[in-house]
Motif scaffolding. Structure first.
Motif, mmCIF file in Angstrom:
data_model
loop_
_atom_site.group_PDB
_atom_site.id
_atom_site.type_symbol
_atom_site.label_atom_id
_atom_site.label_comp_id
_atom_site.label_asym_id
_atom_site.label_seq_id
_atom_site.Cartn_x
_atom_site.Cartn_y
_atom_site.Cartn_z
ATOM 1 N N GLN A 27 7.377 -3.768 1.987
ATOM 2 C CA GLN A 27 6.401 -4.064 2.946
ATOM 3 C C GLN A 27 5.027 -3.446 2.884
ATOM 4 O OE1 GLN A 27 8.467 -2.817 6.358
ATOM 5 N NE2 GLN A 27 9.646 -4.921 6.675
ATOM 6 N N TYR A 28 5.183 -1.806 2.275
ATOM 7 C CA TYR A 28 4.029 -1.359 2.043
ATOM 8 C C TYR A 28 3.234 -1.789 0.841
ATOM 9 C CZ TYR A 28 1.143 2.391 0.182
ATOM 10 O OH TYR A 28 -0.030 2.903 -0.296
ATOM 11 N N GLU A 29 3.845 -2.384 -0.382
ATOM 12 C CA GLU A 29 3.282 -3.131 -1.371
ATOM 13 C C GLU A 29 2.549 -4.236 -0.957
ATOM 14 O OE1 GLU A 29 6.394 -1.303 -4.734
ATOM 15 O OE2 GLU A 29 6.377 -3.424 -4.000
ATOM 16 N N GLU A 30 3.206 -5.137 -0.154
ATOM 17 C CA GLU A 30 2.483 -6.462 0.092
ATOM 18 C C GLU A 30 1.390 -6.276 1.275
ATOM 19 O OE1 GLU A 30 6.136 -8.401 1.980
ATOM 20 O OE2 GLU A 30 6.771 -8.873 0.269
ATOM 21 N N ALA A 31 1.588 -5.089 2.173
ATOM 22 C CA ALA A 31 0.286 -4.874 2.964
ATOM 23 C C ALA A 31 -0.862 -4.336 2.095
ATOM 24 C CB ALA A 31 0.605 -3.699 3.885
ATOM 25 N N ASN A 40 -1.801 -11.996 -7.237
ATOM 26 C CA ASN A 40 -1.654 -13.247 -7.854
ATOM 27 C C ASN A 40 -0.464 -13.951 -7.137
ATOM 28 O OD1 ASN A 40 -3.960 -13.094 -9.740
ATOM 29 N ND2 ASN A 40 -2.607 -12.374 -11.371
ATOM 30 N N PHE A 41 0.557 -13.192 -7.131
ATOM 31 C CA PHE A 41 1.784 -13.560 -6.445
ATOM 32 C C PHE A 41 1.462 -14.246 -4.964
ATOM 33 C CE2 PHE A 41 5.107 -12.826 -3.227
ATOM 34 C CZ PHE A 41 6.115 -13.461 -3.602
ATOM 35 N N PHE A 42 0.653 -13.528 -4.185
ATOM 36 C CA PHE A 42 0.312 -14.002 -2.911
ATOM 37 C C PHE A 42 -0.822 -15.004 -2.845
ATOM 38 C CE2 PHE A 42 2.051 -10.003 -1.276
ATOM 39 C CZ PHE A 42 2.736 -10.318 -0.302
ATOM 40 N N ALA A 43 -1.630 -15.009 -3.652
ATOM 41 C CA ALA A 43 -2.565 -16.236 -3.859
ATOM 42 C C ALA A 43 -1.701 -17.483 -4.458
ATOM 43 C CB ALA A 43 -3.599 -15.760 -5.015
#
Length: 171
Positions: A6-10, A40-43
């Motif tokens: 969650q920290y990394e995603e934030a 890139n993953f979130f994009a």
């Protein structure tokens, strides 16, 4: 461990929204690579979700988050022109997503590509059926590689064919 995720995603979301893209001078290269991969993953996930919402894709059981981490995802329109390719395509075959947009997946084929397998894929597409095939494809540099492709027709909520989606990985 999920707290770290969650920290990394934030952090990735925060960095993707910055107007100035900088990394501290003392950062390690792998940290920058890691942040780029997360961005890139979130994009990619955002683009896929936008295509799905815009075209009102019917419910499916694909785990796009897991697939984006482990496979290359390619989406074509009904005319088989690529409208989306995930960033990890570069790792598999050397092509950037931008280089393949608007082109046909046939661009990865060549002499070593088995025509019988290609015809079986074409037949599945014509009949709007899912398929799973292993094909010989070509990298950007001309090298041949074995590619496992799982392809699916994608329908909208009215049952109309909208796209094809393929989950690919080097075998």
């Amino acid at each position: 461990m999920s707290d770290f995720r969650q920290y990394e995603e934030a952090i990735a979301m925060y960095h993707s929204n910055l107007t100035i893209k900088t990394v501290p001078v003392y950062s390690w290269d792998f940290h920058s690579d890691f942040l780029s991969a997360i961005k890139n993953f979130f994009a990619d996930l955002s683009k896929l979700n936008a295509i799905a919402v815009q075209n009102k894709w019917a419910q499916n059981n694909w785990d796009l988050k897991k697939s984006l981490k482990e496979e290359v995802i390619v989406v074509t329109d009904v005319k088989l022109q690529i409208v989306f390719a995930s960033h990890n395509m570069m790792t598999m075959n050397g092509y950037s997503a931008a280089e393949v947009l608007g082109k046909s997946p046939k661009m990865f084929q060549g002499e070593a590509t088995n025509q019988i397998t290609s015809n079986e894929i074409r037949k599945a597409i014509l009949h709007q059926q899912p398929f799973e095939k292993t094909v010989m494809n070509y990298k950007k540099n001309g090298e041949v590689y074995v590619c496992l492709i799982k392809g699916f027709p994608v329908f909208n909520s009215k049952g109309e064919l909208r796209h094809y989606i393929a989950f690919e990985k080097a075998a």
